[in-house]
Write an enzyme that holds these catalytic residues in place. Structure first.
Site, PDB file in Angstrom:
ATOM      1  N   LEU A 121       0.808  -1.233  -0.023  1.00  0.00           N
ATOM      2  CA  LEU A 121       0.116   0.018  -0.064  1.00  0.00           C
ATOM      3  C   LEU A 121       0.948   1.283  -0.020  1.00  0.00           C
ATOM      4  O   LEU A 121       2.106   1.157   0.499  1.00  0.00           O
ATOM      5  CB  LEU A 121      -0.852   0.018   1.239  1.00  0.00           C
ATOM      6  CG  LEU A 121      -2.056  -1.065   1.279  1.00  0.00           C
ATOM      7  CD1 LEU A 121      -2.700  -0.903   2.634  1.00  0.00           C
ATOM      8  CD2 LEU A 121      -2.726  -1.252   0.326  1.00  0.00           C
ATOM      9  N   ASP A 122       0.396   2.303  -0.723  1.00  0.00           N
ATOM     10  CA  ASP A 122       1.272   3.660  -0.694  1.00  0.00           C
ATOM     11  C   ASP A 122       1.293   3.957   0.911  1.00  0.00           C
ATOM     12  O   ASP A 122       0.488   3.729   1.604  1.00  0.00           O
ATOM     13  CB  ASP A 122       0.601   4.517  -1.562  1.00  0.00           C
ATOM     14  CG  ASP A 122       0.463   4.261  -2.940  1.00  0.00           C
ATOM     15  OD1 ASP A 122       1.245   3.320  -3.309  1.00  0.00           O
ATOM     16  OD2 ASP A 122      -0.394   4.633  -3.646  1.00  0.00           O
ATOM     17  N   ARG A 123       2.300   4.921   0.887  1.00  0.00           N
ATOM     18  CA  ARG A 123       2.628   5.425   2.373  1.00  0.00           C
ATOM     19  C   ARG A 123       1.369   5.927   3.142  1.00  0.00           C
ATOM     20  O   ARG A 123       1.080   5.701   4.184  1.00  0.00           O
ATOM     21  CB  ARG A 123       3.837   6.502   2.243  1.00  0.00           C
ATOM     22  CG  ARG A 123       4.106   7.062   3.557  1.00  0.00           C
ATOM     23  CD  ARG A 123       5.115   8.329   3.341  1.00  0.00           C
ATOM     24  NE  ARG A 123       6.334   7.930   2.722  1.00  0.00           N
ATOM     25  CZ  ARG A 123       7.385   7.356   3.324  1.00  0.00           C
ATOM     26  NH1 ARG A 123       7.196   7.686   4.838  1.00  0.00           N
ATOM     27  NH2 ARG A 123       8.616   7.282   2.996  1.00  0.00           N
ATOM     28  N   ARG A 154      -5.530   5.947  -7.708  1.00  0.00           N
ATOM     29  CA  ARG A 154      -5.409   7.438  -7.792  1.00  0.00           C
ATOM     30  C   ARG A 154      -5.227   7.988  -9.226  1.00  0.00           C
ATOM     31  O   ARG A 154      -5.996   8.983  -9.351  1.00  0.00           O
ATOM     32  CB  ARG A 154      -4.147   7.872  -6.913  1.00  0.00           C
ATOM     33  CG  ARG A 154      -4.191   7.219  -5.527  1.00  0.00           C
ATOM     34  CD  ARG A 154      -2.927   7.091  -4.710  1.00  0.00           C
ATOM     35  NE  ARG A 154      -2.388   8.416  -4.909  1.00  0.00           N
ATOM     36  CZ  ARG A 154      -1.128   8.546  -4.239  1.00  0.00           C
ATOM     37  NH1 ARG A 154      -0.253   7.514  -3.827  1.00  0.00           N
ATOM     38  NH2 ARG A 154      -0.432   9.930  -4.093  1.00  0.00           N
TER      39      ARG A 154
END
Length: 239
Positions: A74-76, A178
């Site tokens: 998962l992205d930060r 996104r």
């Protein structure tokens, strides 16, 4: 902010959502990376290893922390479910499950703007942005990407329209949700890279993970409650 506080506390134990003999599911907070990026920053993997060594994860007393392997990224700033394999002996079974797209993943997202549809499949190919190494973009020469999106609610908040979305993935391209939503004119709330930053953070949460465990052959469904920052914007639908 809570995410910064957690990132600076090496003894913080992650919230455990599920554990069995071969798997551990962790609720990732915002501001934490899953794997090391060469900067020495605390990672979710570090946090889980420390929690196991401290005896804070049930059924994991005999787990070798060095054998932990995250099965998802998962992205930060994305929150929610990250699943870890506990041992190398069963890791190949989960690697095969990933390769065969055996996971059903659902996200909750809050986008800026109003959708022109109630349900849609976004299938524009995604590739790297040649002008910015941090970004991905919709590109005719990119890799195939399919995102299924359903509108759950729309609200007018602080002078702008916000849309709550249920999102599921068929593919797993970097920044896929996104990029697809920004291309559709619905950038995620708080997305500094593809939209506009907000101190409340990125409104993207890995909410549900469903699959058949290849070790036990039992169906599993793991759910992570939405974070408070999303609940406050859509209190009727997000709990």
């Amino acid at each position: 902010m809570r995410a910064i506080e957690m990132a600076s506390m090496p003894n913080t134990s992650p919230d455990i959502l599920f554990v069995n003999d071969t798997l551990v599911a962790v609720d990732k907070p915002a501001g934490i990376i899953v794997h090391g990026d060469g900067t020495g920053a605390l990672t979710l993997t570090d946090m889980l290893r420390e929690a196991i060594l401290a005896g804070k994860v049930g059924r994991c007393d005999e787990t070798n922390p060095d054998e932990l392997q995250a099965l998802q990224r998962l992205d930060r700033d994305t929150t929610g479910i990250v699943l870890f394999s506990r041992c190398k002996s069963t890791q190949p079974l989960y690697d095969r499950l990933i390769a065969e797209h055996g996971f059903e993943k659902r996200y909750l997202a809050i986008a800026r703007g109003r959708a022109r549809w109630t349900e849609q499949t976004l299938d524009a190919p995604i590739g790297r942005d040649r002008h910015d190494a941090r970004r991905m973009r919709v590109s005719r020469t990119g890799k195939p990407a399919r995102t299924h999106v359903r509108v759950l609610d729309t609200r007018h908040v602080d002078g702008e329209w916000l849309t709550l979305l249920d999102v599921s993935l068929e593919t797993g391209r970097k920044h896929q949700i996104r990029v697809h939503l920004a291309h559709e004119g619905l950038p995620l709330f708080g997305d500094a890279l593809y939209g506009k930053p907000d101190p409340r953070g990125l409104m993207l949460h890995a909410h549900e993970l469903a699959f058949t465990d290849p070790v036990t052959d039992k169906p599993l469904r793991i759910v992570s409650p939405a974070p408070d920052r999303m609940c406050k914007l859509f209190p009727r639908h997000v709990k």
